[in-house]
Design a protein around this motif. Structure first.
Motif, PDB file in Angstrom:
ATOM      1  N   PHE A  11      14.177 -10.272   2.562  1.00  0.00           N
ATOM      2  CA  PHE A  11      15.352 -10.509   1.723  1.00  0.00           C
ATOM      3  C   PHE A  11      15.036 -10.133   0.269  1.00  0.00           C
ATOM      4  N   PRO A  12      15.965  -9.479  -0.425  1.00  0.00           N
ATOM      5  CA  PRO A  12      17.317  -9.104  -0.020  1.00  0.00           C
ATOM      6  C   PRO A  12      17.440  -7.672   0.493  1.00  0.00           C
ATOM      7  N   LEU A  13      16.320  -6.985   0.662  1.00  0.00           N
ATOM      8  CA  LEU A  13      16.383  -5.566   0.998  1.00  0.00           C
ATOM      9  C   LEU A  13      16.856  -5.313   2.421  1.00  0.00           C
ATOM     10  N   GLY A  50      14.168   0.380  -1.377  1.00  0.00           N
ATOM     11  CA  GLY A  50      14.079  -0.771  -2.259  1.00  0.00           C
ATOM     12  C   GLY A  50      12.736  -0.943  -2.928  1.00  0.00           C
ATOM     13  N   ILE A  51      11.706  -0.283  -2.374  1.00  0.00           N
ATOM     14  CA  ILE A  51      10.355  -0.323  -2.963  1.00  0.00           C
ATOM     15  C   ILE A  51       9.916   1.127  -3.168  1.00  0.00           C
ATOM     16  N   ALA A  64       1.232   5.773  18.326  1.00  0.00           N
ATOM     17  CA  ALA A  64       2.639   6.086  18.105  1.00  0.00           C
ATOM     18  C   ALA A  64       2.816   7.341  17.260  1.00  0.00           C
ATOM     19  N   GLY A  65       1.759   8.141  17.111  1.00  0.00           N
ATOM     20  CA  GLY A  65       1.827   9.342  16.303  1.00  0.00           C
ATOM     21  C   GLY A  65       1.171   9.147  14.946  1.00  0.00           C
ATOM     22  N   ARG A  66       1.213  10.190  14.152  1.00  0.00           N
ATOM     23  CA  ARG A  66       0.601  10.136  12.832  1.00  0.00           C
ATOM     24  C   ARG A  66       1.535   9.411  11.870  1.00  0.00           C
ATOM     25  N   VAL A  67       1.012   8.434  11.133  1.00  0.00           N
ATOM     26  CA  VAL A  67       1.830   7.654  10.216  1.00  0.00           C
ATOM     27  C   VAL A  67       1.140   7.575   8.861  1.00  0.00           C
ATOM     28  N   THR A  68       1.935   7.304   7.850  1.00  0.00           N
ATOM     29  CA  THR A  68       1.441   7.115   6.494  1.00  0.00           C
ATOM     30  C   THR A  68       1.586   5.638   6.123  1.00  0.00           C
ATOM     31  N   LEU A  69       0.520   5.067   5.617  1.00  0.00           N
ATOM     32  CA  LEU A  69       0.578   3.684   5.150  1.00  0.00           C
ATOM     33  C   LEU A  69       0.727   3.698   3.640  1.00  0.00           C
ATOM     34  N   ARG A  70       1.823   3.120   3.169  1.00  0.00           N
ATOM     35  CA  ARG A  70       2.121   3.089   1.733  1.00  0.00           C
ATOM     36  C   ARG A  70       1.947   1.676   1.189  1.00  0.00           C
ATOM     37  N   TYR A  71       1.754   1.599  -0.134  1.00  0.00           N
ATOM     38  CA  TYR A  71       1.603   0.292  -0.779  1.00  0.00           C
ATOM     39  C   TYR A  71       2.382   0.275  -2.088  1.00  0.00           C
ATOM     40  N   GLY A  72       3.122  -0.800  -2.279  1.00  0.00           N
ATOM     41  CA  GLY A  72       3.855  -1.007  -3.527  1.00  0.00           C
ATOM     42  C   GLY A  72       3.993  -2.498  -3.773  1.00  0.00           C
ATOM     43  N   THR A  73       4.801  -2.846  -4.734  1.00  0.00           N
ATOM     44  CA  THR A  73       5.034  -4.263  -5.008  1.00  0.00           C
ATOM     45  C   THR A  73       6.529  -4.532  -5.066  1.00  0.00           C
TER      46      THR A  73
END
Length: 477
Positions: A11-13, A50-51, A64-73
């Motif tokens: 919440f709230p995204l 939203g981020i 599940a395939g190649r994925v990208t792990l992202r980080y934000g706040t």
């Protein structure tokens, strides 16, 4: 202590239910209490939008395939997002298509959530490694199984928000999920021949929590356990099941601070609530009068929520000249039935199908009574909002409703502990009787206001729950 919450909504995204509210508030309260807390969520479009200012932690090949792990706040909480457009870039609900059909690859979409949670306990992020992984509902249940395959590099806590949703999938996916076949047994993932992501969370957890003390007891019984009651009874007997009541973010839900209300108010000056009531009555076509109680419902429309009972009990409300404002969506038959009642009684019943966060605030800030006649209710949040807004809850004695609302019995009125109206048996006649007690108290304005003020004084802030969770983490074996 480094804690990772693995979940599917924020919440709230992105919100489809109360889980989003929990994840939107609990981590921040835990950080305020001194913990190092981060979130892990699928990269649904609303979350990525939203981020926006994220950095790439790593790119990794997964089952599940190649994925990208992202980080934000977001709101000062660190958030990992699994950026995998082939899995998550879909419009509408995170769980199903526009026809309400579950996505066929949900086993993969949410299995990946558990897989990445485990990797964050194994050091996939060179700079941060989880010591506790806290999974929420079936979407994150496989985190426990993956952690078990690695010898538990982190302790695993699993919270049941609603046991009715279990995440059941065919066992032929097991190899693709990269889980060992010996996990596919009753003492493991297997549930009547299927993989249960919920059961994975329950079975492999060091500690199971439910979102209220009463619900923690209820789910050990067949009528509430959905087939998991034996496992849960065993975990209770081992001291591994605990109920911790959800909280409320009073920065968002407070009639003094709520910018969505036409008029703010507080316990010592309730005139703003009366003005909100008049404005809502005008806006929805209800007759504008302060003299009758305005009941409200803000809910998913389903039998679980007991809204078929309310429909049956409506004549009791109508015969007294009272009003009902309903906001929600769900079961098509219930939607049609309530719309038909509103068409027949336009000055007494108003119905809005759908969900509107702004309107939800306005309704709760205007109504006199909020009705929650649930057959079962793990915690419930709307009754907590109602208490703070002086909108007295009318609830059935189950789950978190039983833990948070004190009935207006004669003895509770006498000792000034009453905060609402509680009925026990799941019958429309019992709900009607509770309504009559509402009418009786309404006829005594001094007593009504005293109960309102007692309700508004109750404290269910997240600070309390956050400290209980942190204490529980510290005691994990």
């Amino acid at each position: 202590m480094r804690v990772l919450h693995a979940c599917s909504e924020l919440f709230p995204l992105l919100k489809t239910g109360g889980l989003a509210d929990v994840i939107g508030s609990l981590p921040g309260a835990q950080i305020a209490a001194g913990a190092d807390v981060r979130l892990l969520l699928p990269g649904f479009p609303a979350l990525l939008a939203g981020i926006p200012d994220t950095v790439i932690v790593t790119e990794v090949n997964t089952f599940a395939g190649r994925v990208t792990l992202r980080y934000g706040t977001y709101n000062n909480v660190g958030v990992y997002l699994i950026d995998a457009p082939h899995l998550y870039d879909r419009s509408g609900s995170p769980y199903h298509d526009s026809s309400q059909l579950d996505y066929g690859d949900n086993y993969k979409r949410f299995g990946l959530l558990g897989w990445i949670a485990c990797e964050l306990a194994c050091g996939i992020d060179f700079y941060w490694q989880a010591e506790v992984v806290h999974g929420h509902d079936w979407h994150a249940g496989l985190a426990g199984a993956y952690l078990a395959t690695k010898g538990y590099p982190a302790r695993f806590v699993f919270t049941v928000h609603n046991l009715a949703y279990q995440g059941l999938f065919s066992p032929h996916h097991l190899d693709e999920l990269q889980l060992p076949w010996h996990f596919m047994q009753p003492e493991g993932l297997e549930f009547y021949g299927q993989i249960s992501y919920l059961k994975a969370g329950l079975y492999y957890a060091h500690k199971i929590t439910a979102v209220s003390p009463t619900y923690a007891q209820e789910i050990t019984r067949p009528e509430f356990g959905f087939g998991m009651e034996h496992l849960l009874s065993q975990r209770r007997d081992w001291g591994k099941l605990e109920g911790i009541l959800n909280g409320v973010d009073y920065n968002t839900w407070s009639p003094q601070k709520d910018a969505l209300l036409p008029q703010s108010y507080h316990a010592k000056k309730l005139s703003g609530k009366a003005e909100n009531k008049a404005q809502l009555q005008s806006a929805t076509g209800l007759s504008i009068t302060p003299d009758v109680p305005l009941f409200c419902v803000v809910s998913r429309l389903s039998d679980q929520k007991g809204l078929d009972l309310l429909l049956e009990a409506l004549p009791t409300l109508l015969d007294e000249g009272c009003q009902l404002m309903l906001l929600g969506s769900g079961d098509a038959d219930l939607q049609h039935a309530y719309l038909a009642m509103a068409e027949r009684h336009p000055q007494q019943i108003a119905v809005k199908i759908g969900y509107d966060e702004n309107l939800a605030h306005r309704i709760i800030g205007a109504a006199d009574v909020i009705v929650i006649p649930s057959r079962f209710e793990p915690c419930g949040l709307t009754q907590l909002y109602g208490l703070k807004y002086g909108t007295l809850p009318l609830v059935r004695h189950t789950g978190g409703l039983a833990d948070t609302v004190v009935d207006c019995s004669l003895e509770n009125l006498a000792d000034k502990t009453a905060t609402g109206f509680v009925f026990r048996d799941c019958q429309a006649s019992e709900l009607s009787n509770a309504m009559r007690r509402v009418f009786a108290l309404w006829a005594e304005p001094v007593k009504w206001k005293r109960v309102q003020r007692q309700a508004m004084s109750m404290d269910f802030s997240w600070d309390i729950a956050a400290k209980k969770y942190l204490q529980m983490y510290s005691q994990l074996e």
